[in-house]
Scaffold this motif. Structure first.
Motif, PDB file in Angstrom:
ATOM      1  N   LEU A  34       0.837  -1.192   0.000  1.00 22.10           N
ATOM      2  CA  LEU A  34       0.000   0.000   0.000  1.00 22.10           C
ATOM      3  C   LEU A  34       0.877   1.249   0.000  1.00 22.10           C
ATOM      4  CD1 LEU A  34      -0.870  -2.059   2.641  1.00 22.10           C
ATOM      5  CD2 LEU A  34      -3.001  -0.848   2.248  1.00 22.10           C
ATOM      6  N   TYR A  36       0.517   5.330   1.282  1.00 23.22           N
ATOM      7  CA  TYR A  36      -0.246   6.315   2.020  1.00 23.22           C
ATOM      8  C   TYR A  36       0.383   7.673   1.806  1.00 23.22           C
ATOM      9  CZ  TYR A  36      -2.436   2.546   4.773  1.00 23.22           C
ATOM     10  OH  TYR A  36      -3.145   1.441   5.179  1.00 23.22           O
ATOM     11  N   LYS A  38       0.626  11.585   3.567  1.00 25.01           N
ATOM     12  CA  LYS A  38       0.425  12.244   4.856  1.00 25.01           C
ATOM     13  C   LYS A  38       0.767  13.723   4.767  1.00 25.01           C
ATOM     14  CE  LYS A  38       1.741  12.118   9.728  1.00 25.01           C
ATOM     15  NZ  LYS A  38       1.890  13.577   9.772  1.00 25.01           N
ATOM     16  N   PRO A  44      -1.927   9.514   8.189  1.00 23.78           N
ATOM     17  CA  PRO A  44      -1.750   9.035   6.804  1.00 23.78           C
ATOM     18  C   PRO A  44      -3.095   8.695   6.179  1.00 23.78           C
ATOM     19  CG  PRO A  44      -0.224   7.938   8.317  1.00 23.78           C
ATOM     20  CD  PRO A  44      -1.199   8.686   9.158  1.00 23.78           C
ATOM     21  N   PHE A  46      -4.865   6.538   3.006  1.00 25.56           N
ATOM     22  CA  PHE A  46      -4.648   5.491   2.018  1.00 25.56           C
ATOM     23  C   PHE A  46      -4.748   6.063   0.610  1.00 25.56           C
ATOM     24  CE2 PHE A  46      -4.689   1.495  -0.031  1.00 25.56           C
ATOM     25  CZ  PHE A  46      -5.701   1.524  -0.972  1.00 25.56           C
ATOM     26  N   PHE A  89       4.227   7.253   2.437  1.00 24.35           N
ATOM     27  CA  PHE A  89       4.664   6.047   3.122  1.00 24.35           C
ATOM     28  C   PHE A  89       4.306   4.821   2.293  1.00 24.35           C
ATOM     29  CE2 PHE A  89       6.073   7.518   7.214  1.00 24.35           C
ATOM     30  CZ  PHE A  89       5.372   8.698   7.436  1.00 24.35           C
ATOM     31  N   THR A 104       3.552  -3.199   7.821  1.00 22.59           N
ATOM     32  CA  THR A 104       4.872  -2.684   8.171  1.00 22.59           C
ATOM     33  C   THR A 104       5.161  -1.506   7.261  1.00 22.59           C
ATOM     34  OG1 THR A 104       5.623  -4.883   8.834  1.00 22.59           O
ATOM     35  CG2 THR A 104       7.312  -3.233   8.358  1.00 22.59           C
ATOM     36  N   PHE A 105       5.515  -0.382   7.862  1.00 22.18           N
ATOM     37  CA  PHE A 105       5.676   0.857   7.115  1.00 22.18           C
ATOM     38  C   PHE A 105       7.144   1.188   6.868  1.00 22.18           C
ATOM     39  CE2 PHE A 105       1.525   3.014   6.901  1.00 22.18           C
ATOM     40  CZ  PHE A 105       0.777   2.158   7.678  1.00 22.18           C
ATOM     41  N   GLY A 106       7.397   1.842   5.742  1.00 22.84           N
ATOM     42  CA  GLY A 106       8.688   2.474   5.510  1.00 22.84           C
ATOM     43  C   GLY A 106       8.738   3.789   6.266  1.00 22.84           C
ATOM     44  N   ASP A 107       9.862   4.475   6.171  1.00 20.45           N
ATOM     45  CA  ASP A 107      10.017   5.711   6.944  1.00 20.45           C
ATOM     46  C   ASP A 107       9.654   6.956   6.168  1.00 20.45           C
ATOM     47  OD1 ASP A 107      13.673   5.881   6.819  1.00 20.45           O
ATOM     48  OD2 ASP A 107      12.172   5.247   5.351  1.00 20.45           O
TER      49      ASP A 107
ATOM     50  N   LYS B  40      12.270   9.426  14.297  1.00 26.36           N
ATOM     51  CA  LYS B  40      12.830   9.051  12.993  1.00 26.36           C
ATOM     52  C   LYS B  40      11.743   8.848  11.955  1.00 26.36           C
ATOM     53  CE  LYS B  40      17.014   6.932  14.809  1.00 26.36           C
ATOM     54  NZ  LYS B  40      17.857   5.715  14.860  1.00 26.36           N
ATOM     55  N   LYS B  41      10.507   9.137  12.331  1.00 28.42           N
ATOM     56  CA  LYS B  41       9.359   9.103  11.419  1.00 28.42           C
ATOM     57  C   LYS B  41       8.855   7.696  11.093  1.00 28.42           C
ATOM     58  CE  LYS B  41       9.678  13.502  11.316  1.00 28.42           C
ATOM     59  NZ  LYS B  41       8.818  14.304  12.228  1.00 28.42           N
ATOM     60  N   PHE B  42       9.461   6.649  11.705  1.00 29.52           N
ATOM     61  CA  PHE B  42       8.934   5.310  11.480  1.00 29.52           C
ATOM     62  C   PHE B  42       7.565   5.163  12.119  1.00 29.52           C
ATOM     63  CE2 PHE B  42      12.180   3.098   9.350  1.00 29.52           C
ATOM     64  CZ  PHE B  42      13.397   3.514   9.818  1.00 29.52           C
ATOM     65  N   LEU B  43       6.671   4.497  11.407  1.00 30.55           N
ATOM     66  CA  LEU B  43       5.376   4.137  11.965  1.00 30.55           C
ATOM     67  C   LEU B  43       5.461   2.675  12.397  1.00 30.55           C
ATOM     68  CD1 LEU B  43       2.935   5.771   9.434  1.00 30.55           C
ATOM     69  CD2 LEU B  43       2.715   5.995  11.901  1.00 30.55           C
ATOM     70  N   ALA B 100      -8.905  -1.188   0.931  1.00 30.38           N
ATOM     71  CA  ALA B 100      -8.814   0.243   1.216  1.00 30.38           C
ATOM     72  C   ALA B 100      -7.813   0.589   2.311  1.00 30.38           C
ATOM     73  CB  ALA B 100     -10.188   0.795   1.588  1.00 30.38           C
ATOM     74  N   TYR B 102      -5.806   1.098   5.833  1.00 33.90           N
ATOM     75  CA  TYR B 102      -6.233   1.611   7.128  1.00 33.90           C
ATOM     76  C   TYR B 102      -6.803   3.013   6.977  1.00 33.90           C
ATOM     77  CZ  TYR B 102      -3.007  -1.854   9.228  1.00 33.90           C
ATOM     78  OH  TYR B 102      -2.340  -2.992   9.606  1.00 33.90           O
ATOM     79  N   PHE B 104      -6.684   6.232   9.266  1.00 33.97           N
ATOM     80  CA  PHE B 104      -5.969   6.724  10.438  1.00 33.97           C
ATOM     81  C   PHE B 104      -6.681   7.910  11.071  1.00 33.97           C
ATOM     82  CE2 PHE B 104      -1.842   4.654  10.802  1.00 33.97           C
ATOM     83  CZ  PHE B 104      -1.710   4.016   9.582  1.00 33.97           C
TER      84      PHE B 104
END
Lengths: 115, 113
Positions: A34, A36, A38, A44, A46, A89, A104-107, B40-43, B100, B102, B104
């Motif tokens: 996926l 996203y 933001k 975020p 979709f 993302f 699991t998300f990238g940064d 660090k902006k990681f989710l 679709a 998530y 948020f």
């Protein structure tokens, strides 16, 4: 162990041109991907997704490409508009039909589209 | 008409305090999540609940305890807050077998001083 990586922290393109955002993953079990978008001070949103049974999915100006052998996906935005300026993302899941499968998300990659 | 709403939006508190963040979704989704976005902006996922049952509990300190009174609500309670807990916490929801992704909430920025 970062399983989803977006190696470009930022990208700047001119309005009307193509924006290409890249994402690499390491987990072979991922089968659903996926993107996203933001904006600051918002959650975020979709944007577009792709299943591992496909190599391309298109929705208006947004197209996601998946290269399973390279474990790489990319998001193409064409033509880019100033309103597309945001953090993008990439996310990946190991299961689709079970919602308990976490994403699991990238940064993130910050895209700036210049007028 | 907000789909996933979190309160408060900002939270500043001292070390050692206990605080809660509330989340509600009006989408009729089956699953709700808490994600943490660090400096660090990681989710990173913290918890996932499906129809009020805990499904995912990542490696999160015991000081963090989620509570889901019904499938439309997932609250996060944090005991004995530490400086390292400062982050933006996002609540999210999703529907099973949906393309679709998530939905948020707008996030809660927690600052521990």
């Amino acid at each position: 162990d970062q399983q989803v990586k977006q190696n470009s922290p930022s990208l700047s393109v001119q309005e009307g041109r193509i924006s290409i955002l890249n994402c690499d993953y390491t987990n072979s079990m991922f089968d659903y991907f996926l993107w996203y978008k933001k904006y600051p001070a918002e959650g975020p949103t979709f944007l577009i997704s792709i299943s591992s049974i496909k190599d391309k999915n298109e929705d208006g100006r947004f197209t996601v490409f998946l290269n399973k052998s390279a474990k790489h996906l990319s998001l193409h935005i064409v033509p880019s508009q100033p309103g597309d300026s945001a953090v993008y993302f990439c996310a990946a899941s190991a299961t689709f039909f079970t919602n308990a499968g976490k994403s699991t998300f990238g940064d993130g990659t910050t895209l700036t589209v210049k007028p | 008409d907000t789909a996933v709403s979190q309160t408060p939006k900002y939270l500043v508190t001292q070390m050692g305090n206990d605080k809660s963040i509330k989340c509600e979704q009006n989408l009729g989704h089956d699953t709700m999540y808490w994600y943490k976005q660090d400096s660090k902006k990681f989710l990173k996922i913290m918890f996932s609940y499906n129809n009020k049952e805990l499904i995912i509990n990542e490696t999160v300190p015991n000081r963090f305890s989620p509570k889901s009174p019904d499938k439309a609500h997932l609250n996060l309670h944090i005991n004995s807050l530490e400086l390292g807990d400062s982050a933006v916490y996002f609540c999210a929801s999703s529907q099973e077998a949906s393309w679709a992704g998530y939905t948020f909430g707008s996030g809660t920025r927690l600052t521990v001083v």
